[in-house]
Design a protein around this motif. Structure first.
Motif, PDB file in Angstrom:
ATOM      1  N   ILE A   1       4.821 169.850  95.341  1.00  0.00           N
ATOM      2  CA  ILE A   1       5.626 170.398  96.430  1.00  0.00           C
ATOM      3  C   ILE A   1       5.944 171.859  96.160  1.00  0.00           C
ATOM      4  CG2 ILE A   1       6.729 168.163  96.839  1.00  0.00           C
ATOM      5  CD1 ILE A   1       9.334 169.531  95.643  1.00  0.00           C
ATOM      6  N   THR A   2       6.311 172.559  97.220  1.00  0.00           N
ATOM      7  CA  THR A   2       6.983 173.847  97.102  1.00  0.00           C
ATOM      8  C   THR A   2       8.416 173.599  97.520  1.00  0.00           C
ATOM      9  OG1 THR A   2       4.983 175.077  97.670  1.00  0.00           O
ATOM     10  CG2 THR A   2       7.088 176.226  97.925  1.00  0.00           C
ATOM     11  N   GLY A   3       9.377 173.978  96.680  1.00  0.00           N
ATOM     12  CA  GLY A   3      10.764 173.658  96.977  1.00  0.00           C
ATOM     13  C   GLY A   3      11.688 174.837  96.764  1.00  0.00           C
ATOM     14  N   ARG A   4      12.928 174.672  97.183  1.00  0.00           N
ATOM     15  CA  ARG A   4      13.956 175.691  96.967  1.00  0.00           C
ATOM     16  C   ARG A   4      15.305 174.991  96.783  1.00  0.00           C
ATOM     17  NH1 ARG A   4      17.054 176.306 101.491  1.00  0.00           N
ATOM     18  NH2 ARG A   4      16.196 175.545 103.466  1.00  0.00           N
ATOM     19  N   THR A   5      16.195 175.649  96.083  1.00  0.00           N
ATOM     20  CA  THR A   5      17.538 175.107  95.866  1.00  0.00           C
ATOM     21  C   THR A   5      18.342 175.184  97.161  1.00  0.00           C
ATOM     22  OG1 THR A   5      17.507 175.820  93.555  1.00  0.00           O
ATOM     23  CG2 THR A   5      19.665 175.365  94.527  1.00  0.00           C
ATOM     24  N   VAL A   6      19.075 174.118  97.477  1.00  0.00           N
ATOM     25  CA  VAL A   6      19.951 174.125  98.656  1.00  0.00           C
ATOM     26  C   VAL A   6      21.398 174.023  98.193  1.00  0.00           C
ATOM     27  CG1 VAL A   6      18.238 173.125 100.189  1.00  0.00           C
ATOM     28  CG2 VAL A   6      19.756 171.623  98.923  1.00  0.00           C
ATOM     29  N   LEU A   7      22.306 174.577  98.986  1.00  0.00           N
ATOM     30  CA  LEU A   7      23.721 174.563  98.671  1.00  0.00           C
ATOM     31  C   LEU A   7      24.446 173.534  99.511  1.00  0.00           C
ATOM     32  CD1 LEU A   7      24.421 178.408  98.462  1.00  0.00           C
ATOM     33  CD2 LEU A   7      23.712 176.852  96.641  1.00  0.00           C
ATOM     34  N   GLY A   8      25.459 172.878  98.896  1.00  0.00           N
ATOM     35  CA  GLY A   8      26.256 171.898  99.603  1.00  0.00           C
ATOM     36  C   GLY A   8      27.405 172.537 100.352  1.00  0.00           C
ATOM     37  N   ALA A   9      28.327 171.677 100.836  1.00  0.00           N
ATOM     38  CA  ALA A   9      29.462 172.164 101.626  1.00  0.00           C
ATOM     39  C   ALA A   9      30.337 173.117 100.828  1.00  0.00           C
ATOM     40  CB  ALA A   9      30.288 170.976 102.124  1.00  0.00           C
ATOM     41  N   SER A  10      30.408 172.916  99.509  1.00  0.00           N
ATOM     42  CA  SER A  10      31.243 173.774  98.658  1.00  0.00           C
ATOM     43  C   SER A  10      30.485 174.999  98.158  1.00  0.00           C
ATOM     44  CB  SER A  10      31.761 172.977  97.465  1.00  0.00           C
ATOM     45  OG  SER A  10      30.672 172.527  96.661  1.00  0.00           O
ATOM     46  N   LEU A  11      29.298 175.222  98.703  1.00  0.00           N
ATOM     47  CA  LEU A  11      28.428 176.339  98.333  1.00  0.00           C
ATOM     48  C   LEU A  11      27.928 176.252  96.892  1.00  0.00           C
ATOM     49  CD1 LEU A  11      30.185 179.369 100.093  1.00  0.00           C
ATOM     50  CD2 LEU A  11      28.368 177.892 100.943  1.00  0.00           C
ATOM     51  N   SER A  12      27.925 175.053  96.346  1.00  0.00           N
ATOM     52  CA  SER A  12      27.365 174.828  95.011  1.00  0.00           C
ATOM     53  C   SER A  12      26.002 174.157  95.166  1.00  0.00           C
ATOM     54  CB  SER A  12      28.291 173.944  94.173  1.00  0.00           C
ATOM     55  OG  SER A  12      28.480 172.686  94.800  1.00  0.00           O
ATOM     56  N   PRO A  13      25.063 174.375  94.211  1.00  0.00           N
ATOM     57  CA  PRO A  13      23.731 173.766  94.304  1.00  0.00           C
ATOM     58  C   PRO A  13      23.831 172.250  94.430  1.00  0.00           C
ATOM     59  CG  PRO A  13      23.773 175.426  92.582  1.00  0.00           C
ATOM     60  CD  PRO A  13      25.199 175.215  93.004  1.00  0.00           C
ATOM     61  N   SER A  14      23.096 171.682  95.365  1.00  0.00           N
ATOM     62  CA  SER A  14      23.232 170.240  95.606  1.00  0.00           C
ATOM     63  C   SER A  14      21.912 169.503  95.771  1.00  0.00           C
ATOM     64  CB  SER A  14      24.090 169.999  96.856  1.00  0.00           C
ATOM     65  OG  SER A  14      23.482 170.579  97.997  1.00  0.00           O
ATOM     66  N   GLY A  15      20.782 170.178  95.558  1.00  0.00           N
ATOM     67  CA  GLY A  15      19.512 169.484  95.688  1.00  0.00           C
ATOM     68  C   GLY A  15      18.349 170.441  95.843  1.00  0.00           C
ATOM     69  N   VAL A  16      17.157 169.868  95.988  1.00  0.00           N
ATOM     70  CA  VAL A  16      15.935 170.657  96.132  1.00  0.00           C
ATOM     71  C   VAL A  16      15.305 170.334  97.489  1.00  0.00           C
ATOM     72  CG1 VAL A  16      13.642 171.142  95.223  1.00  0.00           C
ATOM     73  CG2 VAL A  16      15.539 170.660  93.644  1.00  0.00           C
ATOM     74  N   ALA A  17      15.276 171.319  98.363  1.00  0.00           N
ATOM     75  CA  ALA A  17      14.668 171.127  99.671  1.00  0.00           C
ATOM     76  C   ALA A  17      13.159 171.274  99.560  1.00  0.00           C
ATOM     77  CB  ALA A  17      15.217 172.150 100.662  1.00  0.00           C
ATOM     78  N   VAL A  18      12.426 170.348 100.161  1.00  0.00           N
ATOM     79  CA  VAL A  18      10.971 170.403 100.173  1.00  0.00           C
ATOM     80  C   VAL A  18      10.536 171.360 101.277  1.00  0.00           C
ATOM     81  CG1 VAL A  18       8.822 169.096 100.444  1.00  0.00           C
ATOM     82  CG2 VAL A  18      10.793 168.046  99.302  1.00  0.00           C
ATOM     83  N   VAL A  19      10.000 172.498 100.885  1.00  0.00           N
ATOM     84  CA  VAL A  19       9.498 173.469 101.859  1.00  0.00           C
ATOM     85  C   VAL A  19       8.140 173.014 102.385  1.00  0.00           C
ATOM     86  CG1 VAL A  19       8.790 175.870 102.210  1.00  0.00           C
ATOM     87  CG2 VAL A  19      10.771 175.342 100.749  1.00  0.00           C
ATOM     88  N   SER A  20       7.308 172.527 101.455  1.00  0.00           N
ATOM     89  CA  SER A  20       6.006 171.973 101.849  1.00  0.00           C
ATOM     90  C   SER A  20       5.557 170.972 100.803  1.00  0.00           C
ATOM     91  CB  SER A  20       4.957 173.081 102.008  1.00  0.00           C
ATOM     92  OG  SER A  20       4.734 173.730 100.767  1.00  0.00           O
ATOM     93  N   ALA A  21       4.788 169.981 101.237  1.00  0.00           N
ATOM     94  CA  ALA A  21       4.207 168.990 100.333  1.00  0.00           C
ATOM     95  C   ALA A  21       2.696 169.078 100.456  1.00  0.00           C
ATOM     96  CB  ALA A  21       4.686 167.580 100.685  1.00  0.00           C
ATOM     97  N   ARG A  22       2.025 169.358  99.327  1.00  0.00           N
ATOM     98  CA  ARG A  22       0.573 169.553  99.357  1.00  0.00           C
ATOM     99  C   ARG A  22      -0.138 168.303  99.858  1.00  0.00           C
ATOM    100  NH1 ARG A  22      -0.147 170.453  94.324  1.00  0.00           N
ATOM    101  NH2 ARG A  22      -1.142 168.480  93.763  1.00  0.00           N
ATOM    102  N   ASP A  23      -1.071 168.476 100.787  1.00  0.00           N
ATOM    103  CA  ASP A  23      -1.836 167.350 101.326  1.00  0.00           C
ATOM    104  C   ASP A  23      -2.521 166.596 100.199  1.00  0.00           C
ATOM    105  OD1 ASP A  23      -1.116 168.015 103.881  1.00  0.00           O
ATOM    106  OD2 ASP A  23      -2.985 169.057 104.371  1.00  0.00           O
TER     107      ASP A  23
END
Length: 376
Positions: A292-314
């Protein structure tokens, strides 16, 4: 290990790394410049001992009152130094200095990827220090912070280092670190193996590779800028690792924290370097990946809360398991994921083909998927 945040330094004369923050057995680091100039290093260069001091390889008669066991240990040190030091070189890459280890008589030298940086041509000085030899990059593999260069005209009698099995390294084992700290060619320090199995992540600032490296050897042997790419050896004269990172404590101000250094294990070094020598590149990383290509996402408290999948290789591991762009990964085998770095660290100890459980959210709902990991 102290629970305070550490910073980890690169062993390169112009830069360092910010270290690791303990997370189970994981250490995280960013790379920051230390500002050691090549010009200053040149003033310090050379192998000559300070007046009144014996050089690393010189023998000296046992002193009165020194126990035989201590005299024997000293002899062991000197024997190993005499045997291994001719296989350790200094590498000048642009405006920075590092170290390297001779792999074979054909002139292949392994070092850190952060030592070579973006350069493709280098000046290499052997332990004899007689002259600078020109060398060119064979290939760099930043994902494991390793690279191989080759001397254009290898001198006769070039001595290849012997590599040991880092999987057999144990805590308390005596080791010597050899390299060119601060440009002081052919320097040697001693210590013990402080821990094994460390996972350390470098940052990308200051020219760092961003590599996450598993199973690193932690050592108390003094490691300083310029040691990068050198040799960590046992008392049998076998290379068990390549010194790559050192820890610094913010409370100490500048400089490294005494006695906390990390070396890439010899098993990893040989796996990567042998492929580069044979094929000109790495063909089998042995590193697990989700694809995958991913990026860090922030939660409601603006703290890191997970990895968003930008793309998943076929056809990749995540794609085959039904994970798609927009999903947010929150755990891997029950280990919480908060940033893209934490995902890389969680995968560092896994192998391609291994099955893991990935927890993710989609449209606010939590899901779990069994994923067969691919290769980086």
């Amino acid at each position: 290990m102290d629970a305070r945040e550490l910073r980890v330094s690169r062993f390169l004369s112009r830069s360092c790394a910010t270290p690791p923050r303990p997370c189970r057995r994981v250490l995280r680091a960013r790379l920051l410049p230390v500002g050691a100039a090549l010009g200053a290093v040149a003033l310090l260069g050379g192998c000559s001992p300070v007046a009144g001091q014996a050089s690393a390889g010189s023998a000296r008669a046992p002193e009165a009152g020194v126990p035989r066991s201590a005299d024997q240990l000293q002899s062991d040190y000197q024997r190993v130094i005499k045997d291994v030091l001719p296989s350790v070189v200094q590498i000048r890459a642009g405006d920075s200095l590092g170290s390297g280890i001779v792999l074979d008589g054909k002139g292949h030298v392994v070092t850190n990827a952060h030592v070579v940086g973006d350069e493709r041509a280098f000046k290499v000085t052997t332990a004899t220090g007689e002259q600078e030899l020109s060398a060119k990059l064979v290939s760099s593999y930043p994902q494991q912070d390793l690279a191989v260069v080759r001397l254009d005209h290898p001198p006769k009698g070039l001595k290849a280092a012997r590599f040991g099995d880092s999987r057999k390294v144990s805590m308390g084992q005596i080791v010597l670190a050899m390299g060119s700290p601060l440009g002081l060619a052919s320097s040697v320090t001693q210590g013990i193996v402080s821990a094994t199995g460390r996972t350390v992540s470098e940052g990308r600032s200051g020219g760092g590779t961003g590599a996450t490296i598993a199973n690193m050897v932690q050592t108390s042997a003094a490691i300083n800028p310029g040691n990068s790419g050198g040799a960590l050896v046992d008392l049998d004269g076998r290379v068990i690792g390549i010194p790559t990172l050192a820890a610094t404590d913010p409370e100490l101000g500048s400089g490294t924290a005494p006695g906390i250094g990390f070396a890439i294990p010899s098993a990893t070094v040989r796996t990567i370097a042998d492929q580069i020598v044979k094929n000109g590149k790495v063909t089998d990383s042995g590193r697990a990946a989700l694809g995958i290509t991913g990026r860090t996402v922030l939660g409601a408290s603006l703290s890191p809360s997970g990895v968003a999948v930008v793309s998943a290789r076929d056809g990749g591991a995540a794609d085959k398991a039904g994970i798609r762009a927009g999903d947010i990964l929150t755990a891997l085998d029950g280990e919480k994921l908060t940033t893209i770095e934490s995902l890389t660290e969680a995968l560092a100890a896994d192998r391609p083909g291994q099955r893991v459980e990935v927890t993710y959210t989609r449209d606010g709902d939590e899901h779990k998927a069994r994923v067969t990991l691919g290769e980086m």
